[in-house]
Design an enzyme around this catalytic site. Sequence first.
Site, PDB file in Angstrom:
ATOM      1  N   ARG A  54       0.821  -1.220   0.000  1.00 57.46           N
ATOM      2  CA  ARG A  54       0.000   0.000   0.000  1.00 57.46           C
ATOM      3  C   ARG A  54       0.851   1.264   0.000  1.00 57.46           C
ATOM      4  O   ARG A  54       0.422   2.314  -0.486  1.00 57.46           O
ATOM      5  CB  ARG A  54      -0.934  -0.013   1.216  1.00 57.46           C
ATOM      6  CG  ARG A  54      -1.760   1.239   1.421  1.00 57.46           C
ATOM      7  CD  ARG A  54      -3.052   0.959   2.179  1.00 57.46           C
ATOM      8  NE  ARG A  54      -2.837   0.147   3.357  1.00 57.46           N
ATOM      9  CZ  ARG A  54      -2.642   0.621   4.600  1.00 57.46           C
ATOM     10  NH1 ARG A  54      -2.610   1.923   4.801  1.00 57.46           N
ATOM     11  NH2 ARG A  54      -2.476  -0.202   5.614  1.00 57.46           N
ATOM     12  N   TYR A 107     -13.508  21.158 -12.023  1.00 57.59           N
ATOM     13  CA  TYR A 107     -13.986  19.827 -12.409  1.00 57.59           C
ATOM     14  C   TYR A 107     -15.126  19.418 -11.486  1.00 57.59           C
ATOM     15  O   TYR A 107     -14.992  19.469 -10.264  1.00 57.59           O
ATOM     16  CB  TYR A 107     -12.790  18.900 -12.280  1.00 57.59           C
ATOM     17  CG  TYR A 107     -12.940  17.427 -12.468  1.00 57.59           C
ATOM     18  CD1 TYR A 107     -13.418  16.892 -13.653  1.00 57.59           C
ATOM     19  CD2 TYR A 107     -12.502  16.558 -11.461  1.00 57.59           C
ATOM     20  CE1 TYR A 107     -13.487  15.520 -13.824  1.00 57.59           C
ATOM     21  CE2 TYR A 107     -12.562  15.186 -11.625  1.00 57.59           C
ATOM     22  CZ  TYR A 107     -13.064  14.666 -12.811  1.00 57.59           C
ATOM     23  OH  TYR A 107     -13.122  13.307 -12.972  1.00 57.59           O
ATOM     24  N   ASP A 179      -4.880  21.815 -10.105  1.00 58.61           N
ATOM     25  CA  ASP A 179      -5.139  20.673 -10.965  1.00 58.61           C
ATOM     26  C   ASP A 179      -4.438  20.965 -12.297  1.00 58.61           C
ATOM     27  O   ASP A 179      -4.877  21.813 -13.074  1.00 58.61           O
ATOM     28  CB  ASP A 179      -6.643  20.488 -11.167  1.00 58.61           C
ATOM     29  CG  ASP A 179      -6.981  19.228 -11.950  1.00 58.61           C
ATOM     30  OD1 ASP A 179      -6.156  18.813 -12.789  1.00 58.61           O
ATOM     31  OD2 ASP A 179      -8.079  18.671 -11.748  1.00 58.61           O
ATOM     32  N   LYS A 204      -5.396  10.542 -17.631  1.00 57.72           N
ATOM     33  CA  LYS A 204      -5.486  11.238 -18.909  1.00 57.72           C
ATOM     34  C   LYS A 204      -4.182  11.103 -19.707  1.00 57.72           C
ATOM     35  O   LYS A 204      -3.897  10.050 -20.249  1.00 57.72           O
ATOM     36  CB  LYS A 204      -5.836  12.699 -18.680  1.00 57.72           C
ATOM     37  CG  LYS A 204      -7.330  12.990 -18.555  1.00 57.72           C
ATOM     38  CD  LYS A 204      -7.983  12.492 -17.303  1.00 57.72           C
ATOM     39  CE  LYS A 204      -9.408  13.020 -17.154  1.00 57.72           C
ATOM     40  NZ  LYS A 204     -10.064  12.509 -15.941  1.00 57.72           N
TER      41      LYS A 204
END
Length: 389
Positions: A54, A107, A179, A204
């Site tokens: 993790r 967003y 962002d 993306k």
Amino acid sequence: MKKDTAVTHAGRDPARFDGVVNTPAYRASTVIFPTVADLKAAHGKKYETTYYGRYGTPTTQSLEAAVAEIEGATHCAATSSGMGAIAGALLSFLKAGDHLLMVDTVYWPTRRFCNDFLKRFGVETTYYDPLIGAGIAELMRPETKIVFCEAPGSQTFEMQDIPAIAAAAHAGGALVLLDNTWASPLYFQPFDKGVDISIQAGTKYIVGHSDAMLGTISTVEKEQFLTIKDTLGSFGYATGSEEAYLGLRGLRTLSARLERHQRSALTIAQWLLDQPEVAKVLYPALPGDPGHAIWKRDFSGASGLFGVLLNPAPEERVTAMLDGMTHFLMGYSWGGYESLMIPTHTSIDRTATQWTHDGPSVRLHIGLEDPEDLITDLRAGFDRLSGKA
């Protein structure tokens, strides 16, 4: 290194992996230690070594090192998605009673996170005009801990004056989070412009092939990095080995892909300006765009994502246009090799500013297809929109 070289070599260490060019995918949860001393030593540097799946593996660490170098950071934390990166970054530096200044063009999942999740835990969000610049100082409070930016704005593509906002935010004692997905780490260097924490939906352009979910959070401050990693670990935000591997693989062609995305997007955006069905093209790379001067000053390139405002048309014709597209597919996300088109006129949400347009609107992502084929597809779509077909 120049950027083209960095995306090819950053984060690689073939000698460590028997000469393998790209860091292999380490599928790991449990990691074995031979002695108690080794176990304790690893715990003390769990973000620098392989301690537990993790917290990171050689694959995720290679990706983090590469993104940090290309983006101009010193540290990067990978997450399981772009939204995970946004949530993880915000939760790392906000607590009950704090105030967040959020750009009004953000967003929409980020807006939902602020309005629902953060509100439930006592964090107040104020949305601000993306064009406010240094005027953000008037909205600062003693309890304002974060000013969040997104340039250009989601769906409507307004440009923000990041250096002016950052200077005012820092004067008020707040961190600046950005962002940076639209520009990628290649076309905007956030830390040169005053940003403290840069966030990307690696889903993306970093992945680039629409086949993996990924997010990154970058910083130049080690203490901020450790805070972020602790938060991500506490929430269980782990990056899968295959996703990190696909992110690394995609990163190596980022420069070549972005150049093509940008070149084709400019060709198509300029063609759209002359079409009678089009009211306005929202793309900062166009000289006539309201945000062009800021884009030209602060950015070294543009991606393939932009908006188009259409002249008024009946809903059924808009649907016919979209349903009949051949090369422009309908689907969420963007940044892959394929071109996409989605309607946006019902999902543009503003609370601090007013957004008005009488006609429909769409968001385009220009992929790697031949621009002539894409223009032919758009022309046929506009014929359906205008009732000619």
